[in-house]
Write an enzyme that holds these catalytic residues in place. Structure first.
Site, mmCIF file in Angstrom:
data_model
loop_
_atom_site.group_PDB
_atom_site.id
_atom_site.type_symbol
_atom_site.label_atom_id
_atom_site.label_comp_id
_atom_site.label_asym_id
_atom_site.label_seq_id
_atom_site.Cartn_x
_atom_site.Cartn_y
_atom_site.Cartn_z
ATOM 1 N N ASP A 1 1.018 -1.172 0.023
ATOM 2 C CA ASP A 1 -0.014 -0.069 0.047
ATOM 3 C C ASP A 1 0.836 1.413 -0.065
ATOM 4 O O ASP A 1 0.478 2.247 -0.339
ATOM 5 C CB ASP A 1 -0.792 0.119 1.315
ATOM 6 C CG ASP A 1 -2.192 -0.825 0.931
ATOM 7 O OD1 ASP A 1 -2.054 -1.925 0.322
ATOM 8 O OD2 ASP A 1 -3.174 -0.565 1.633
ATOM 9 N N GLU B 1 -6.653 4.625 -0.396
ATOM 10 C CA GLU B 1 -6.278 5.170 0.764
ATOM 11 C C GLU B 1 -5.841 6.744 0.567
ATOM 12 O O GLU B 1 -5.214 6.955 -0.374
ATOM 13 C CB GLU B 1 -5.257 4.599 1.393
ATOM 14 C CG GLU B 1 -5.708 3.098 2.139
ATOM 15 C CD GLU B 1 -4.523 2.407 2.617
ATOM 16 O OE1 GLU B 1 -5.162 1.492 3.552
ATOM 17 O OE2 GLU B 1 -3.573 2.870 2.533
ATOM 18 N N CYS C 1 0.785 -8.099 5.064
ATOM 19 C CA CYS C 1 0.332 -6.762 4.876
ATOM 20 C C CYS C 1 -1.100 -6.799 4.640
ATOM 21 O O CYS C 1 -1.908 -7.495 3.842
ATOM 22 C CB CYS C 1 1.305 -6.132 3.939
ATOM 23 S SG CYS C 1 2.878 -5.948 4.304
ATOM 24 N N ASP C 2 -1.384 -5.380 4.754
ATOM 25 C CA ASP C 2 -2.994 -4.853 4.596
ATOM 26 C C ASP C 2 -4.045 -5.786 4.171
ATOM 27 O O ASP C 2 -4.374 -6.557 4.822
ATOM 28 C CB ASP C 2 -2.421 -3.684 3.621
ATOM 29 C CG ASP C 2 -1.801 -2.657 4.206
ATOM 30 O OD1 ASP C 2 -0.849 -2.681 4.366
ATOM 31 O OD2 ASP C 2 -2.486 -1.545 4.706
ATOM 32 N N LYS C 3 -4.298 -5.819 2.987
ATOM 33 C CA LYS C 3 -5.334 -6.530 2.183
ATOM 34 C C LYS C 3 -5.110 -8.097 2.277
ATOM 35 O O LYS C 3 -6.123 -8.903 2.173
ATOM 36 C CB LYS C 3 -5.770 -6.046 0.776
ATOM 37 C CG LYS C 3 -5.856 -4.620 0.864
ATOM 38 C CD LYS C 3 -6.681 -3.884 1.715
ATOM 39 C CE LYS C 3 -6.258 -2.374 2.124
ATOM 40 N NZ LYS C 3 -5.147 -2.137 2.482
ATOM 41 N N SER D 1 -5.253 5.191 5.428
ATOM 42 C CA SER D 1 -4.309 4.230 5.736
ATOM 43 C C SER D 1 -4.352 4.284 7.287
ATOM 44 O O SER D 1 -4.752 5.190 8.024
ATOM 45 C CB SER D 1 -2.872 4.595 5.243
ATOM 46 O OG SER D 1 -1.938 4.180 6.154
ATOM 47 N N CYS E 1 4.984 -2.337 8.332
ATOM 48 C CA CYS E 1 5.329 -1.198 9.013
ATOM 49 C C CYS E 1 4.968 -0.998 10.381
ATOM 50 O O CYS E 1 3.730 -1.208 10.736
ATOM 51 C CB CYS E 1 4.771 0.108 8.160
ATOM 52 S SG CYS E 1 5.256 -0.151 6.093
#
Length: 554
Positions: free
Chosen positions: A80, A444, A121-123, A470, A193
């Site tokens: 992202d 985002e 990560c994220d998704k 985000s 992150c």
């Protein structure tokens, strides 16, 4: 027990399938064991995923140690941060559905008996859990772990500070040398992150909901303990297969409420709302946005991790991790400790003996940051189906705000106005046509929120969008406005200068525009069509539902 893999390994009729497995190098001994899919999102483009080959290898070792046959299959993953602020971000949330579909495809096409899911990560994290809930075979999550925080001078920093530094440079608050120093030092190595952003939010919530072993959310990526955990996850999947413990045995209504309580205590990313809604949908336990506010109203906020504060995930790990958070919540009866988890034990058994080792990072329930949770859902005449804000990252003076709308039909136009100094204190920046359908892909908005924060305007300017934020965003950043503009939502009727009233404590957001005026505008309103007409994003735009239902596909 008859295994799914017998469809490809047992009987005279399956000799052709066995011949192909032999071509892959499998022996009779391996084909006579349960086949375990190890779904790895390893790649060279995502910092959170560059080390997943090591995690995957450890998982495979664990599976083999416990008598199974591990079979690695790949999964895609979008970074992202790299995709931020350009067309690439349209592919982030939408990739969640692709990943879930591909995991389902590989697991069912090859008759795996169980799954070890290796995202970070994220998704990618919610996508894999969605797939596990959908196909409902024994599954366990082992993520790659959080990145350590960087260091600039004496300050601990992470990615959110990097994005804010761009705004500070544009406003001449810092110079090129300081920007370069930040760029070189804020992300020191592999891992998701370091703040309580979306990736770490979802990795923590996998633990809270019972789909991952204790430590999954907070053991740093570079620690040997992460490799140990991966081996244990590989061993544990064999127990889950033997006992036939499946995701839907774990993903109960109460388990989602536990996850929501931990979400509120941690102050997770607003994206967790989208993802929990989507996972619940796949598990056959649909959630309503009102449940989020109900849990938030009764759950104290115990953590202010970056971007809400100066601490990072490594600090939460040292404080006792998610098990310590859950132990605090259990003390106040905010979670159900009787629920089953992938350990084969209950929540209560998992947290027995866990304690809070750092009350400065993880506040005890007797001294919370607030008596209500870190996320709030707002409703009003511009968000009839709701919108979401990370309340714990909002400055107290912005919890109630009123100001003129500055209306933009895309993120790029808003960023240009911010960088050009055209946004003034008191303004309410409105970015529309960035929703699931309108974007498409619900980008985002970290660039505009970070620009405002870097220019020291985050305590004076609100931002409202039918897109999303985000987990690194802070300030009065209100997203997921539903219905979105492209679906005819009232956010599409707003005009420059309309007065917007925000009241986060009372869950309200309204434009001071009369019903008659809105009706007049609606009569002449034609929503803009999505600006992507080719490729699979065009198909996604036609099939995706609203943010208030998790932006799942019809």
């Amino acid at each position: 027990m008859e295994l799914r893999s017998y469809h490809v390994t047992k009987g005279v009729e399956k000799a052709p399938q066995r011949s192909l497995l032999r071509a892959c190098g499998f022996t009779d001994e391996e084909m006579n064991r349960p086949l375990i899919g190890v779904v790895s999102a390893h790649s060279d483009i995502v910092p959170g995923h560059i080390h997943l080959d090591k995690i995957t290898a450890a998982v495979k070792t664990g599976v083999s140690m416990a008598g199974g046959t591990p079979i690695m299959v790949p999964a895609i993953g979008v970074c992202d941060g790299i995709a931020m602020g350009h067309t690439g971000m349209k592919y982030s949330l939408s990739s969640r559905e692709l990943i879930a579909d591909s995991v389902e495809t590989m697991a069912n096409a090859h008759c795996f008996d169980g799954l070890v899911l290796v995202p970070n990560c994220d998704k990618v994290v919610p996508a894999m859990v969605m797939a596990a809930a959908r196909i409902n075979i024994p599954s366990i999550v082992i993520s790659g772990g959080p990145m350590l925080a960087g260091s600039v001078g004496e300050e601990e920093v992470s990615l959110s500070k990097m994005f804010e530094a761009v705004g500070a440079r544009k406003a001449n608050i810092i110079d090129d040398e300081e920007l370069c120093r930040m760029e070189n030092d804020c992300c020191p190595g592999c891992g998701s992150c370091a703040g309580m952003y979306t990736a770490n939010s979802m990795n923590c919530l996998c633990e809270a909901i019972g789909m991952a072993l204790p430590g999954n959310g907070t053991i740093p990526a570079v620690y040997a303990s992460r490799i140990h955990l991966a081996k244990h996850a590989g061993m544990k999947i064999m127990e889950l297969v033997e006992k036939d413990i499946r995701p839907r045995d774990i993903l109960t209504q109460k388990a989602f409420e536990n996850a929501l309580a931990v979400d509120m205590a941690l102050g997770c990313s607003t994206n967790s709302v989208l993802h929990l809604l989507a996972i619940a949908n796949e598990a056959g336990r649909p959630l309503d946005l009102k449940v989020f506010n109900e849990v938030s109203a009764r759950t104290p906020n115990l953590c202010h991790l970056a971007p809400a504060g100066d601490a990072h995930i490594q600090d939460l790990y040292q404080a006792g991790g998610i098990q310590a958070v859950m132990a605090e919540l259990a003390e106040g009866n905010y979670i159900d400790t009787t629920l089953l988890t992938v350990t084969g034990k209950t929540v209560g058994e998992n947290i027995a003996g866990c304690r809070n080792k750092n009350p400065q990072v993880l506040r005890p329930i007797t001294n919370p940051y607030s008596t209500t949770g870190g996320i709030a859902v707002l409703w009003g005449n511009i968000a009839e189906d709701g919108c979401v804000v990370k309340r714990s990252a909002v400055a107290p003076e912005m919890l109630v705000h009123e100001g003129p709308a500055r209306v933009f039909d895309c993120e790029e136009d808003a960023i240009t106005a911010i960088y050009d100094g055209k946004i003034q204190k008191g303004d309410v920046v409105v970015i529309r046509y960035e929703g699931p359908k309108g974007g498409p892909g619900m980008r985002e908005m970290l660039n505009p929120t970070s620009a405002l924060a870097g220019m020291k305007l985050d305590k004076d300017v609100a931002l409202i969008t039918d897109g999303r934020f985000s987990g690194a965003s802070r300030g009065a950043s209100i997203g997921h406005v539903s219905p979105e503009a492209a679906a005819g939502g009232a956010i599409g009727l707003l005009q420059e200068g309309d007065i917007i009233s925000i009241d986060i404590p009372n869950s309200k957001i309204n434009a001071k525009v009369s019903q008659e005026e809105f009706a007049k505008r609606r009569a002449a309103y034609v929503p803009k069509a999505p600006n992507v007409t080719t490729g699979w994003l065009a198909r996604y735009a036609k099939l995706v539902t609203s943010a208030n239902t998790g932006a799942v596909l019809k």
